[in-house]
Write a protein that holds these residues in place. Structure first.
Motif, PDB file in Angstrom:
ATOM      1  N   ALA A 149       2.502   5.996  -2.822  1.00  0.00           N
ATOM      2  CA  ALA A 149       3.557   6.998  -2.671  1.00  0.00           C
ATOM      3  C   ALA A 149       3.479   8.092  -3.729  1.00  0.00           C
ATOM      4  CB  ALA A 149       4.930   6.329  -2.696  1.00  0.00           C
ATOM      5  N   MET A 150       3.367   7.717  -5.012  1.00  0.00           N
ATOM      6  CA  MET A 150       3.327   8.731  -6.059  1.00  0.00           C
ATOM      7  C   MET A 150       2.035   9.546  -6.029  1.00  0.00           C
ATOM      8  SD  MET A 150       6.212   8.836  -7.351  1.00  0.00           S
ATOM      9  CE  MET A 150       5.724  10.120  -8.490  1.00  0.00           C
ATOM     10  N   PRO A 151       0.848   8.905  -5.915  1.00  0.00           N
ATOM     11  CA  PRO A 151      -0.360   9.731  -5.763  1.00  0.00           C
ATOM     12  C   PRO A 151      -0.291  10.667  -4.561  1.00  0.00           C
ATOM     13  CG  PRO A 151      -0.959   7.472  -6.278  1.00  0.00           C
ATOM     14  CD  PRO A 151       0.514   7.480  -6.030  1.00  0.00           C
ATOM     15  N   THR A 152       0.307  10.181  -3.464  1.00  0.00           N
ATOM     16  CA  THR A 152       0.436  11.042  -2.293  1.00  0.00           C
ATOM     17  C   THR A 152       1.387  12.202  -2.567  1.00  0.00           C
ATOM     18  OG1 THR A 152      -0.011   9.184  -0.813  1.00  0.00           O
ATOM     19  CG2 THR A 152       1.042  11.110   0.151  1.00  0.00           C
ATOM     20  N   GLY A 153       2.477  11.927  -3.297  1.00  0.00           N
ATOM     21  CA  GLY A 153       3.390  13.000  -3.664  1.00  0.00           C
ATOM     22  C   GLY A 153       2.688  14.086  -4.479  1.00  0.00           C
ATOM     23  N   LEU A 154       1.841  13.658  -5.419  1.00  0.00           N
ATOM     24  CA  LEU A 154       1.073  14.623  -6.203  1.00  0.00           C
ATOM     25  C   LEU A 154       0.081  15.383  -5.322  1.00  0.00           C
ATOM     26  CD1 LEU A 154       0.343  12.437  -9.372  1.00  0.00           C
ATOM     27  CD2 LEU A 154       1.925  14.370  -9.218  1.00  0.00           C
ATOM     28  N   LEU A 155      -0.557  14.651  -4.393  1.00  0.00           N
ATOM     29  CA  LEU A 155      -1.518  15.293  -3.499  1.00  0.00           C
ATOM     30  C   LEU A 155      -0.840  16.312  -2.590  1.00  0.00           C
ATOM     31  CD1 LEU A 155      -4.423  15.436  -2.381  1.00  0.00           C
ATOM     32  CD2 LEU A 155      -3.811  13.562  -0.823  1.00  0.00           C
ATOM     33  N   VAL A 156       0.335  15.935  -2.078  1.00  0.00           N
ATOM     34  CA  VAL A 156       1.074  16.844  -1.201  1.00  0.00           C
ATOM     35  C   VAL A 156       1.442  18.127  -1.941  1.00  0.00           C
ATOM     36  CG1 VAL A 156       3.286  17.147  -0.014  1.00  0.00           C
ATOM     37  CG2 VAL A 156       1.945  15.087   0.362  1.00  0.00           C
ATOM     38  N   GLY A 157       1.775  17.997  -3.242  1.00  0.00           N
ATOM     39  CA  GLY A 157       2.127  19.174  -4.026  1.00  0.00           C
ATOM     40  C   GLY A 157       0.983  20.161  -4.173  1.00  0.00           C
TER      41      GLY A 157
ATOM     42  N   PHE B 220      -3.717  -2.863   4.088  1.00  0.00           N
ATOM     43  CA  PHE B 220      -3.536  -1.945   2.961  1.00  0.00           C
ATOM     44  C   PHE B 220      -3.874  -0.513   3.375  1.00  0.00           C
ATOM     45  CE2 PHE B 220      -4.642   0.118  -1.033  1.00  0.00           C
ATOM     46  CZ  PHE B 220      -3.635  -0.324  -1.882  1.00  0.00           C
ATOM     47  N   LEU B 221      -4.992  -0.337   4.074  1.00  0.00           N
ATOM     48  CA  LEU B 221      -5.366   0.996   4.535  1.00  0.00           C
ATOM     49  C   LEU B 221      -4.354   1.553   5.544  1.00  0.00           C
ATOM     50  CD1 LEU B 221      -9.258   0.949   4.957  1.00  0.00           C
ATOM     51  CD2 LEU B 221      -7.893   2.114   3.218  1.00  0.00           C
ATOM     52  N   LEU B 222      -3.830   0.678   6.400  1.00  0.00           N
ATOM     53  CA  LEU B 222      -2.808   1.120   7.354  1.00  0.00           C
ATOM     54  C   LEU B 222      -1.570   1.621   6.620  1.00  0.00           C
ATOM     55  CD1 LEU B 222      -3.055  -1.688  10.077  1.00  0.00           C
ATOM     56  CD2 LEU B 222      -3.888   0.668  10.247  1.00  0.00           C
TER      57      LEU B 222
ATOM     58  N   ALA C  19       0.835  -1.205   0.000  1.00  0.00           N
ATOM     59  CA  ALA C  19       0.000   0.000   0.000  1.00  0.00           C
ATOM     60  C   ALA C  19       0.867   1.251   0.000  1.00  0.00           C
ATOM     61  CB  ALA C  19      -0.925  -0.013   1.213  1.00  0.00           C
ATOM     62  N   ARG C  20       1.923   1.243   0.773  1.00  0.00           N
ATOM     63  CA  ARG C  20       2.833   2.387   0.800  1.00  0.00           C
ATOM     64  C   ARG C  20       3.452   2.610  -0.571  1.00  0.00           C
ATOM     65  NH1 ARG C  20       6.482   1.904   6.190  1.00  0.00           N
ATOM     66  NH2 ARG C  20       7.558   3.550   5.057  1.00  0.00           N
ATOM     67  N   MET C  21       3.823   1.512  -1.241  1.00  0.00           N
ATOM     68  CA  MET C  21       4.397   1.620  -2.581  1.00  0.00           C
ATOM     69  C   MET C  21       3.378   2.189  -3.566  1.00  0.00           C
ATOM     70  SD  MET C  21       5.592  -1.544  -5.030  1.00  0.00           S
ATOM     71  CE  MET C  21       3.901  -2.160  -5.043  1.00  0.00           C
ATOM     72  N   ALA C  22       2.157   1.646  -3.538  1.00  0.00           N
ATOM     73  CA  ALA C  22       1.138   2.064  -4.498  1.00  0.00           C
ATOM     74  C   ALA C  22       0.682   3.500  -4.255  1.00  0.00           C
ATOM     75  CB  ALA C  22      -0.061   1.113  -4.426  1.00  0.00           C
TER      76      ALA C  22
ATOM     77  N   LEU D 144       8.520   9.913  -5.240  1.00  0.00           N
ATOM     78  CA  LEU D 144       9.233   8.919  -6.051  1.00  0.00           C
ATOM     79  C   LEU D 144      10.190   8.108  -5.191  1.00  0.00           C
ATOM     80  CD1 LEU D 144       9.671   7.893  -8.943  1.00  0.00           C
ATOM     81  CD2 LEU D 144      11.473   9.606  -9.195  1.00  0.00           C
ATOM     82  N   TYR D 145      10.887   8.789  -4.286  1.00  0.00           N
ATOM     83  CA  TYR D 145      11.782   8.082  -3.369  1.00  0.00           C
ATOM     84  C   TYR D 145      11.004   7.081  -2.524  1.00  0.00           C
ATOM     85  CZ  TYR D 145      14.976   7.427   0.599  1.00  0.00           C
ATOM     86  OH  TYR D 145      15.773   6.885   1.578  1.00  0.00           O
ATOM     87  N   ARG D 146       9.825   7.499  -2.050  1.00  0.00           N
ATOM     88  CA  ARG D 146       9.019   6.598  -1.239  1.00  0.00           C
ATOM     89  C   ARG D 146       8.506   5.414  -2.043  1.00  0.00           C
ATOM     90  NH1 ARG D 146      10.101   6.792   3.862  1.00  0.00           N
ATOM     91  NH2 ARG D 146       8.442   5.245   3.925  1.00  0.00           N
ATOM     92  N   VAL D 147       8.319   5.575  -3.362  1.00  0.00           N
ATOM     93  CA  VAL D 147       7.931   4.424  -4.184  1.00  0.00           C
ATOM     94  C   VAL D 147       8.994   3.338  -4.102  1.00  0.00           C
ATOM     95  CG1 VAL D 147       7.579   3.610  -6.546  1.00  0.00           C
ATOM     96  CG2 VAL D 147       6.448   5.678  -5.784  1.00  0.00           C
TER      97      VAL D 147
END
Length: 389
Positions: free
Chosen positions: A63-71, A106-108, A58-61, A341-344
């Motif tokens: 990470a990128m959407p979260t990076g976009l959201l954080v931006g 997954f949610l965690l 879940a963290r992998m999946a 990306l790093y978190r991915v």
């Protein structure tokens, strides 16, 4: 006397540390309960590996959407994390079938990604001048302290309470951030952005000294740290300690807690030392310790197994250092994206670590752990030989 800007930054860091501290109690509590979960639900090793790995997947999946959201919505990202975490915890302990357990994990993992990517981006935006590595390690310190709290609570709870009650009680600090969401909305900006009028100069400076090879090397270091952490703490220590050395839930908790205590003890000194002598040299030393710890836990007899846990904790003290180097070579406009990306890469390794360790058996599992430990030793030698990026 501190100026208002510095005080504001300190308040942000404290709030982020409280958020991460409360949200990681459940992460620490889950590992020692893994053998009990397997027995209670009659799960095979590959299913146990999937249950442990779903968190990292879940963290992998995410990470990128979260990076976009954080931006775009930094404050909203941080505010959503506690609610998602509580929803995942309820699914895990809902007495549902195995897929429900996976959905809860997954949610965690998503909740943890929201906390980490949002928190790291907020801290990296302030990564200027002395104390940069210290702020990152202080954030990591709060997370490790929360994991240690979860381990400690599970270790002292009677086994008769069962894994569900133990996990819920150990995770109750996650309720605290729900009451902090209004403060997060006020303190953090809606979206990260460079200071007005200063962005072009910083963009030119960062792009001029940016080095994709250095960034790629830091990504590799992050992956090795994540593979070792996930495989060793989420699978090898609980499973090998129980089956080969006959340890109880309390014994597993104490071994994992020992690694966390050592990690906590060295995090702040490692951050201060990195700010004084350079991140590269310190990163090399902790990579060597991580490699020795992984080899001891995965391949050694019980004395080496226990000593490996200690070295493993020492190595984890450098977990945040690659991000600090990446920040030095990243413009503000790309910071949230590159952090995601790093978190991915890191979260892919967190997903694969326990999954591969669970699927492989006997000699294959030992080869896998030897490869992780050897990779950490090689990276350590590289950073010690050429410490400056």
């Amino acid at each position: 006397m501190r100026g208002p800007g510095r005080l504001f930054r300190l308040d942000r860091t404290r709030l982020l540390c409280v958020l991460l501290f409360c949200n990681t109690f459940g992460v620490g509590a889950f590992g020692p309960l893994l053998p009990e979960i397997g027995r209670a639900l009659s799960l095979a090793d590959w299913q146990l590996g999937m249950a442990a790995a779903a968190f990292g997947f879940a963290r992998m999946a995410a990470a990128m959407p979260t990076g976009l959201l954080v931006g775009r919505r930094l404050a909203a990202t941080l505010m959503a994390a506690p609610a998602v975490l509580i929803a995942g915890l309820l699914l895990v302990v809902s007495a549902g079938p195995f897929p429900i357990l996976l959905a809860g994990r997954f949610l965690l993992g998503i909740a943890h990604t929201l906390t980490m990517v949002g928190g790291l981006t907020a801290i990296l935006l302030e990564d200027q001048g002395p104390g940069a590595s210290l702020r990152l390690n202080t954030f990591e310190f709060s997370g490790m302290l929360g994991i240690l709290g979860g381990l400690g609570l599970v270790g002292i709870m009677p086994a008769a309470w069962g894994w569900k009650v133990s996990l819920v009680l150990a995770s109750t600090p996650a309720l605290i951030p729900l009451f902090l969401t209004p403060a997060m909305g006020r303190v953090f900006p809606k979206a990260p952005r460079a200071e007005r009028g200063a962005a072009p100069a910083e963009e030119r400076l960062t792009e001029r000294r940016g080095d994709k090879g250095v960034v790629a090397l830091m990504f590799s270091a992050g992956v090795v740290f994540a593979l070792s952490w996930s495989a060793v703490s989420a699978f090898v220590i609980p499973i090998r300690g129980t089956r080969e050395f006959g340890l109880s839930r309390t014994g597993i908790s104490w071994l994992l807690a020992m690694a966390q205590v050592i990690d906590l003890a060295v995090l702040i000194p490692v951050g201060r030392l990195a700010d004084r002598v350079g991140r590269g040299l310190v990163l090399g030393a902790v990579c060597v310790a991580l490699g020795l710890g992984t080899l001891g836990v995965g391949l050694g007899s019980f004395p080496w197994f226990a000593l490996g846990c200690a070295c493993f904790g020492l190595g984890l003290g450098g977990w945040m250092l690659p991000l600090g180097v990446i920040r030095e070579h990243t413009p503000v406009s790309r910071l949230a994206w590159r952090t995601g990306l790093y978190r991915v890469g890191v979260d892919s390794a967190i997903f694969l670590g326990p999954l591969v360790a669970g699927v492989l058996e006997g000699g294959g599992q030992r080869v896998f752990l030897a490869a992780i430990g050897g990779g950490a030793l090689l990276l350590g030698a590289r950073f010690i030989w050429r410490p400056s990026p």
